[in-house]
Design a protein around this motif. Structure first.
Motif, PDB file in Angstrom:
ATOM      1  N   ASP A  37       0.803  -1.176  -0.067  1.00  0.00           N
ATOM      2  CA  ASP A  37       0.022  -0.120  -0.066  1.00  0.00           C
ATOM      3  C   ASP A  37       0.837   1.232  -0.003  1.00  0.00           C
ATOM      4  OD1 ASP A  37      -2.328  -1.156  -0.192  1.00  0.00           O
ATOM      5  OD2 ASP A  37      -2.649  -1.270   2.016  1.00  0.00           O
ATOM      6  N   HIS A  42       4.437   0.551  -4.877  1.00  0.00           N
ATOM      7  CA  HIS A  42       4.079   0.901  -5.991  1.00  0.00           C
ATOM      8  C   HIS A  42       5.012   1.240  -7.133  1.00  0.00           C
ATOM      9  CE1 HIS A  42      -0.164   1.611  -3.908  1.00  0.00           C
ATOM     10  NE2 HIS A  42       0.065   0.477  -4.334  1.00  0.00           N
ATOM     11  N   LEU A 131      -1.511   0.479 -12.408  1.00  0.00           N
ATOM     12  CA  LEU A 131      -0.551   0.782 -11.458  1.00  0.00           C
ATOM     13  C   LEU A 131      -0.446   2.390 -11.504  1.00  0.00           C
ATOM     14  CD1 LEU A 131       0.698  -0.477  -9.077  1.00  0.00           C
ATOM     15  CD2 LEU A 131       2.621  -1.031 -10.557  1.00  0.00           C
ATOM     16  N   ARG A 134      -3.282   3.838  -9.899  1.00  0.00           N
ATOM     17  CA  ARG A 134      -3.207   3.757  -8.294  1.00  0.00           C
ATOM     18  C   ARG A 134      -2.354   4.575  -7.756  1.00  0.00           C
ATOM     19  NH1 ARG A 134      -2.426  -2.172  -5.645  1.00  0.00           N
ATOM     20  NH2 ARG A 134      -4.410  -1.934  -4.583  1.00  0.00           N
ATOM     21  N   SER A 138      -3.124   7.848  -5.285  1.00  0.00           N
ATOM     22  CA  SER A 138      -2.199   8.062  -3.929  1.00  0.00           C
ATOM     23  C   SER A 138      -1.849   9.434  -4.010  1.00  0.00           C
ATOM     24  CB  SER A 138      -1.047   7.024  -4.015  1.00  0.00           C
ATOM     25  OG  SER A 138      -0.528   7.073  -2.903  1.00  0.00           O
TER      26      SER A 138
END
Length: 180
Positions: A37, A42, A131, A134, A138
């Protein structure tokens, strides 16, 4: 033409194991990306996906010419065999059927390997996009938290300024009353 149609088969067999390796690597990277996370996890997954994408692209470039040639020779062979228009004599098979029984599985193997490589390339691209989205989300969440913190600090400073102004007015009024 039969020999040339089979020229891609050894490469397809060799690439079958390599494609399986790429698929396992992709699954492992996506598992790590799903478990992590943190931004570092990532970013590491994104870098690994980019490396894998580069390897797959090189493999596609190395094999696409050979597979295309294999398919072209297979089509020429099939066309030439149909031009023979031969008929089976009794229980004996025709040359066309004999050669097709030996070349069609090889051609199918080459097509399947090429298809797997193409599908794998698409999967890696989707994984990179996922990704990347994501990571962007974030970053936006972090930016929102920073802006909320800045907003809270601004509100606190405004309240402090109002308090200081109010106290200044009280102090000036007190001194003004003292002078009067």
């Amino acid at each position: 033409y039969r020999a040339m149609a089979l020229i891609g088969l050894p490469l397809a067999r060799e690439m079958g194991g390599q494609v399986s390796s790429y698929e396992r690597q992709l699954a492992a990277i996506m598992q790590k990306a799903g478990d992590g996370d943190t931004a570092e996890a990532h970013n590491a997954a994104l870098e690994a996906l980019h490396r894998l994408s580069g390897e797959i692209s090189r493999t596609v470039e190395l094999t696409s010419f050979r597979f295309a040639a294999t398919q072209a020779y297979g089509e020429v062979l099939a066309e030439r065999l149909t031009r023979l228009r031969e008929k089976a004599i009794g229980e004996f098979t025709t040359i066309e059927r004999f050669l097709n029984n030996r070349t069609q599985p090889a051609l199918a193997t080459c097509r399947a390997t090429e298809k797997r490589l193409t599908a794998l390339t698409e999967k890696v691209q989707r994984a990179i996009e996922l990704l990347d989205a994501r990571i962007t989300l974030s970053i936006q969440t972090q930016n929102r938290a920073v802006l909320d913190g800045i907003s809270q600090t601004g509100r606190s400073q405004y309240r402090l300024q109002l308090t200081v102004e109010g106290l200044s007015i009280i102090a000036i009024s007190y001194y003004a009353l003292g002078i009067l």
